[in-house]
Write a protein that holds these residues in place. Structure first.
Motif, PDB file in Angstrom:
ATOM      1  N   ARG A 271       0.848  -1.198   0.000  1.00  0.00           N
ATOM      2  CA  ARG A 271       0.000   0.000   0.000  1.00  0.00           C
ATOM      3  C   ARG A 271       0.884   1.249   0.000  1.00  0.00           C
ATOM      4  NH1 ARG A 271      -3.991  -1.826   4.014  1.00  0.00           N
ATOM      5  NH2 ARG A 271      -4.734  -3.148   2.309  1.00  0.00           N
ATOM      6  N   PHE A 272       0.462   2.275  -0.731  1.00  0.00           N
ATOM      7  CA  PHE A 272       1.302   3.473  -0.905  1.00  0.00           C
ATOM      8  C   PHE A 272       0.506   4.711  -0.507  1.00  0.00           C
ATOM      9  CE2 PHE A 272       3.183   6.703  -3.954  1.00  0.00           C
ATOM     10  CZ  PHE A 272       4.412   6.803  -3.319  1.00  0.00           C
ATOM     11  N   ASP A 273       1.117   5.528   0.344  1.00  0.00           N
ATOM     12  CA  ASP A 273       0.504   6.814   0.694  1.00  0.00           C
ATOM     13  C   ASP A 273       1.060   7.842  -0.291  1.00  0.00           C
ATOM     14  OD1 ASP A 273      -0.007   9.356   1.635  1.00  0.00           O
ATOM     15  OD2 ASP A 273       0.286   8.832   3.753  1.00  0.00           O
ATOM     16  N   GLU A 274       0.266   8.174  -1.307  1.00  0.00           N
ATOM     17  CA  GLU A 274       0.808   8.987  -2.407  1.00  0.00           C
ATOM     18  C   GLU A 274       1.010  10.446  -2.032  1.00  0.00           C
ATOM     19  OE1 GLU A 274      -1.964   8.054  -5.560  1.00  0.00           O
ATOM     20  OE2 GLU A 274      -3.455   9.458  -4.801  1.00  0.00           O
ATOM     21  N   TRP A 279       5.690   4.228   1.591  1.00  0.00           N
ATOM     22  CA  TRP A 279       5.111   2.887   1.526  1.00  0.00           C
ATOM     23  C   TRP A 279       4.653   2.459   2.906  1.00  0.00           C
ATOM     24  CZ3 TRP A 279       3.844   0.790  -2.949  1.00  0.00           C
ATOM     25  CH2 TRP A 279       4.453   1.307  -4.099  1.00  0.00           C
ATOM     26  N   LEU A 280       3.447   1.901   2.990  1.00  0.00           N
ATOM     27  CA  LEU A 280       2.929   1.441   4.289  1.00  0.00           C
ATOM     28  C   LEU A 280       3.293  -0.030   4.460  1.00  0.00           C
ATOM     29  CD1 LEU A 280      -0.521   3.265   4.012  1.00  0.00           C
ATOM     30  CD2 LEU A 280       1.627   4.114   4.969  1.00  0.00           C
ATOM     31  N   LEU A 281       4.596  -0.255   4.588  1.00  0.00           N
ATOM     32  CA  LEU A 281       5.079  -1.634   4.593  1.00  0.00           C
ATOM     33  C   LEU A 281       4.633  -2.406   5.825  1.00  0.00           C
ATOM     34  CD1 LEU A 281       8.670  -1.026   3.129  1.00  0.00           C
ATOM     35  CD2 LEU A 281       6.618  -1.786   1.929  1.00  0.00           C
ATOM     36  N   ASP A 282       4.366  -1.679   6.927  1.00  0.00           N
ATOM     37  CA  ASP A 282       3.908  -2.343   8.152  1.00  0.00           C
ATOM     38  C   ASP A 282       2.570  -3.041   7.948  1.00  0.00           C
ATOM     39  OD1 ASP A 282       6.089  -1.302   9.277  1.00  0.00           O
ATOM     40  OD2 ASP A 282       5.074   0.314  10.389  1.00  0.00           O
ATOM     41  N   GLU A 283       1.822  -2.581   6.972  1.00  0.00           N
ATOM     42  CA  GLU A 283       0.511  -3.191   6.727  1.00  0.00           C
ATOM     43  C   GLU A 283       0.610  -4.464   5.904  1.00  0.00           C
ATOM     44  OE1 GLU A 283      -2.332  -0.263   5.402  1.00  0.00           O
ATOM     45  OE2 GLU A 283      -1.612   1.191   6.879  1.00  0.00           O
TER      46      GLU A 283
END
Ligand SMILES: [Fe+2]
Ligand SMILES: [Fe+2]
Length: 319
Positions: A271-274, A279-283
């Motif tokens: 998931r990417f917070d544009e 990058w929301l790598l924790d998710e």
């Protein structure tokens, strides 16, 4: 096809079997007289993706070029941008020969209908990000176009790419020279790393769905490309990862001897917070369907860039 183009059934002069025979005899396709409807719609699709990508890189790079440290650096950036416009022109001209209305395609299309990779929708906000784009995005373009150059069965494009390839080599060199130079200073290196953290994974996405989830059928059969998505992603990592290691930066990928290929060390796709460019790598890992939803919605700069490119033409219509 869209109303932007004449119907393939009307223009293509050969059947699918005739095209297969022609290709099996080792001949190139030179124009509509050698194309079937499927060949024509396939080559139109891949030419549009390529030309749109070249075209959108111009406003994207121009935005970042404003951060050039000195006037001669701005000059180099602008000459790259000029190359990209010429590359776009090659693609659109060929589409014009294939029954597509170029003006409508370039100047009257909705921003969301452009077919370039999502990565270009995320703004490049510094000189660091521009030179990383040269090192990463231009490398992706280079890997894809070298594959087309080698495998394409469409003669006019194959020949034109000889020149494009050379110019892309210059863009890559520009990116690498600068990345090396900036990485030598601890302060600049930290800034580079912060940009690399979002840009590397975004370029990994560029190559699309993994082979297990995507059928290339006609693209490979008709020689629109020679390598699969995963093979192209590997070729890109083979060019980029050793260089990044060499300059002392870090990316979440490494060569795995046992597997005989590059392995990605973070959740991918993710998931990417544009807005935050993070990058929301924790998710954790997400599905490609979610990635495609993000791509389809387009990103923050899509409308702005397309409006810039269409501005003069629209003004002319209004006058
Ligand atoms: Fe280009
Ligand atoms: Fe380029």
């Amino acid at each position: 096809m869209t109303p932007t183009a004449l119907p393939v059934e009307e223009l293509a002069q050969r059947t699918e079997d005739e095209v297969r025979e022609h290709l099996a005899a080792g001949k190139l396709v030179e124009g509509l007289q050698h194309m079937s409807p499927e060949y024509l719609s396939g080559i139109r699709r891949i030419l549009t993706v390529s030309a749109d990508t070249e075209l959108i890189s111009a406003p994207a790079y121009l935005r970042a070029a404003q951060h050039a440290p000195a006037l001669n650096n701005l000059g180099s950036a602008v000459s790259i941008l000029q190359d990209e416009l010429a590359h776009a022109h090659i693609g659109y001209r060929l589409l014009g020969d294939l029954g597509v209305d170029m003006n409508r395609l370039i100047y009257e299309r909705e921003p969301a209908a452009f077919k370039y990779p999502y990565a270009f929708d995320v703004p490049l906000d510094s000189w660091h990000e521009l030179v990383l784009a040269n090192a990463l995005y231009d490398q992706a373009g280079f890997v894809l176009l070298s594959d087309v150059h080698e495998s394409s069965t469409f003669g006019p494009w194959k020949r034109a790419l000889a020149k494009v390839d050379k110019e892309e080599t210059f863009h890559l060199r520009h990116g690498r020279t600068w990345v090396k130079k900036l990485a030598a200073s601890p302060e600049e290196k930290a800034r580079l790393q912060a940009s690399l953290d979002w840009m590397f994974i975004l370029t990994l996405e560029w190559f699309g769905l993994p082979d297990a989830q995507k059928r290339h059928g006609i693209q490979l059969e008709y020689g629109f490309k020679g390598m699969s998505n995963d093979e192209l992603r590997q070729a890109w990592m083979a060019a980029v990862v050793p260089f990044i290691d060499e300059v002392g930066l870090h990316v979440p990928a490494h060569w795995d001897d046992g597997a005989g290929r590059y392995v990605i060390d973070c959740p991918f796709p993710a998931r990417f917070d544009e807005e935050a460019k993070r990058w929301l790598l924790d998710e954790g890992e997400i599905g490609w369907d979610e990635v495609m939803t993000r791509w389809k919605a387009r990103g923050p700069m899509n409308e702005d860039y397309v409006a810039r490119l269409q501005k003069g033409y629209r003004g002319r219509l209004a006058a």
